[in-house]
Design a protein around this motif. Sequence first.
Motif, PDB file in Angstrom:
ATOM      1  N   ASP A 128       0.841  -1.212   0.000  1.00  0.00           N
ATOM      2  CA  ASP A 128       0.000   0.000   0.000  1.00  0.00           C
ATOM      3  C   ASP A 128       0.868   1.251   0.000  1.00  0.00           C
ATOM      4  OD1 ASP A 128      -2.502  -1.372   0.231  1.00  0.00           O
ATOM      5  OD2 ASP A 128      -1.951  -1.831   2.309  1.00  0.00           O
ATOM      6  N   LYS A 263      -5.367   4.519   1.778  1.00  0.00           N
ATOM      7  CA  LYS A 263      -6.640   4.036   2.339  1.00  0.00           C
ATOM      8  C   LYS A 263      -6.343   3.163   3.544  1.00  0.00           C
ATOM      9  CE  LYS A 263      -9.524   4.519  -1.652  1.00  0.00           C
ATOM     10  NZ  LYS A 263      -8.717   5.648  -1.989  1.00  0.00           N
ATOM     11  N   ARG A 264      -6.701   3.657   4.739  1.00  0.00           N
ATOM     12  CA  ARG A 264      -6.473   2.848   5.932  1.00  0.00           C
ATOM     13  C   ARG A 264      -7.491   1.712   5.974  1.00  0.00           C
ATOM     14  NH1 ARG A 264      -5.839   5.069  10.534  1.00  0.00           N
ATOM     15  NH2 ARG A 264      -5.557   7.232   9.945  1.00  0.00           N
ATOM     16  N   THR A 265      -7.089   0.573   6.533  1.00  0.00           N
ATOM     17  CA  THR A 265      -8.025  -0.545   6.603  1.00  0.00           C
ATOM     18  C   THR A 265      -8.455  -0.824   8.036  1.00  0.00           C
ATOM     19  OG1 THR A 265      -6.178  -2.072   6.689  1.00  0.00           O
ATOM     20  CG2 THR A 265      -7.136  -1.678   4.526  1.00  0.00           C
ATOM     21  N   LYS A 266      -7.769  -0.206   9.004  1.00  0.00           N
ATOM     22  CA  LYS A 266      -8.101  -0.438  10.412  1.00  0.00           C
ATOM     23  C   LYS A 266      -8.116   0.885  11.135  1.00  0.00           C
ATOM     24  CE  LYS A 266      -4.970  -3.365  12.201  1.00  0.00           C
ATOM     25  NZ  LYS A 266      -4.189  -4.407  12.740  1.00  0.00           N
TER      26      LYS A 266
END
Length: 283
Positions: A128, A263-266
């Motif tokens: 990422d 884009k953060r996922t957490k």
Amino acid sequence: MSDQKTPTLVIATHKGGAAKTTTAVNVAAEFGRAGLKVLLIDLDPQANASLHVGKQHPANVPVTMAKLLRGDVALLPDAIHEETTLPNVSLIYASIDLDLVNEDLRNSAPRPSEELKMKLEPVAGLFDVIVIDTPPALNLLTRNGFAAATHVLIPVESGSQYALYGVTDLLTVMNSIKRINPSLKNLGALLVKHDERQTVCRLLSQLAVESFDTVVPIRISQSTKVNQASISKVSISMLDRSNKVAREYTELADYLIDEMGLKRTKSRKKPAPRKSDRKEAEA
Ligand SMILES: Nc1ncnc2c1ncn2[C@@H]1O[C@H](COP(=O)(O)OP(=O)(O)OP(=O)(O)O)[C@@H](O)[C@H]1O
Ligand SMILES: [Mg+2]
């Protein structure tokens, strides 16, 4: 081609001891904590980032950055080590012989500033974000970092009266790379080891605003926990999530996630509020 480039942050300044490695390691750690898949690249022959997060000693690593830059792109999978002390962070190790590569590139590479960029082409889509630590020099290794990056961050030691010496040269080198990497974005200066109570720090922050177009709105304070974390081979957050500098690096990573369009996922858990930040910064 540039649309497919992995967002890549290079942390650079010719000044020694300006917290490049500390910032690279802790920003990489915070990106990893936000659920991003991170590749940390160590471009400094001192190999401090490798010593900090690597599970092996750089001298025992068969395919380091030096070997990759000198060799074939097919070496890339062997150069990437998924096992580090930081969750979600992979590493390409530096080693002392990177110094010699700097000379080799100058003498024999057809496009000496673009070797890293070319060697990283196959990683598109695998990570990422990429974070690059550089040596304290405006040499070909640092130029390769600029050429491979999408964004630059320049740490400035706010307690040092010499912190801004050579800034014009740094900006000149960076701008010269824009000929081969026109979309490179300068995120500006990051004030580190900052103490708002000290006159020199307040003065430096004013001068930094004049020298750089942008100064990052987050300042990084001083804490002995920074050294403790590197000795323990972890990030400051992993050592003490409620430490002031740990929280500042979390804020910095959040700022960079927005600035770099990641884009953060957490979502991260917020640390418990503390009575005194000031005591913590002095600890
Ligand atoms: N916020 C901070 N508070 C206290 N000490 C710090 C802080 N940031 C960095 N340091 C310490 O300052 C020293 C230099 O930091 P670091 O190695 O990150 O700088 P650098 O710019 O990578 O150095 P070099 O130019 O040699 O690569 C280290 O001992 C580090 O632990
Ligand atoms: Mg360093």
